[in-house]
Design an enzyme around this catalytic site. Sequence first.
Site, short mmCIF file in Angstrom:
data_model
loop_
_atom_site.label_atom_id
_atom_site.label_comp_id
_atom_site.label_asym_id
_atom_site.label_seq_id
_atom_site.Cartn_x
_atom_site.Cartn_y
_atom_site.Cartn_z
N ASP A 64 1.89 -0.07 3.93
CA ASP A 64 3.09 0.63 4.35
C ASP A 64 4.31 -0.10 3.80
OD1 ASP A 64 3.13 2.95 5.84
OD2 ASP A 64 3.77 1.99 7.69
N TYR A 66 7.96 -1.93 4.03
CA TYR A 66 8.70 -2.59 5.11
C TYR A 66 9.67 -1.59 5.73
CZ TYR A 66 7.09 -6.89 2.79
OH TYR A 66 6.32 -7.89 2.22
N PHE A 77 4.54 -5.32 -0.85
CA PHE A 77 4.78 -6.73 -0.53
C PHE A 77 6.13 -7.25 -1.04
CE2 PHE A 77 0.06 -6.55 -0.49
CZ PHE A 77 -0.14 -6.93 0.83
N HIS A 186 -6.32 -10.63 4.29
CA HIS A 186 -4.92 -10.22 4.11
C HIS A 186 -4.01 -11.44 4.23
CE1 HIS A 186 -1.15 -8.01 4.80
NE2 HIS A 186 -1.76 -6.97 4.27
#
Length: 221
Positions: A64, A66, A77, A186
């Site tokens: 998703d 931010y 990221f 992750h």
Amino acid sequence: MLQLKGTWRSHLKSEFKTPYFENLDRFVRAEYESYPCYPPAKQLFNAFDACPFENVKVVIIGQDPYHGAGQANGLCFSVNDGMAHPPSLRNIFKELESDMNLPYPTSGDLSSWAKQGVLLLNATLSVRANAAGSHQKQGWEDFTNQVIKTLSAEKSNVIFLLWGSFAKHKIKLIDTEKHTVLESGHPTPMSANRGYWFGNKHFSKTNAVLTSFGVSPIRWG
């Protein structure tokens, strides 16, 4: 509203005429007209604009964008230059430091990776402000799954970096006989602090594979 440009459009043109994509377009348009949403509308397809189809060497899959003001820039990221680094990005950079013996980056903008052939693909390409996951299950995942399938079918020797259980589920979309898949926990602190992220050496491993293909490695720093 949802206009993909360049060579990507020719590879994915059949998607734009599907009912799911037409519904997605209406949904995203309504959301951006009614609420603050991220990334800015002009950057919804930034991952594709920054990394044309023919340039893709590496794919990193996020979930998703931010959802805080000024953070998202359409690359998974990545945050805009000058923004504080979110926890997952900090851990990515810490692993980069130890793996490649590089200084910790000052900017969290990963555009330089994208321009070298790293597709920084979120599964969902938009989000309502301060509402994580708010644009999931509206059609974005169908579209980005098709992106992965198309890359797998039409290219060879792409390196897919699957970080965390969500990304690992995408392996079923990838022909592992044609492509390299590197899996890891992750980079979120919850996973990293349990030993599932640090030490994966994905940056050096990626460059070693690229070099073995006779392809120029990524300048990660």
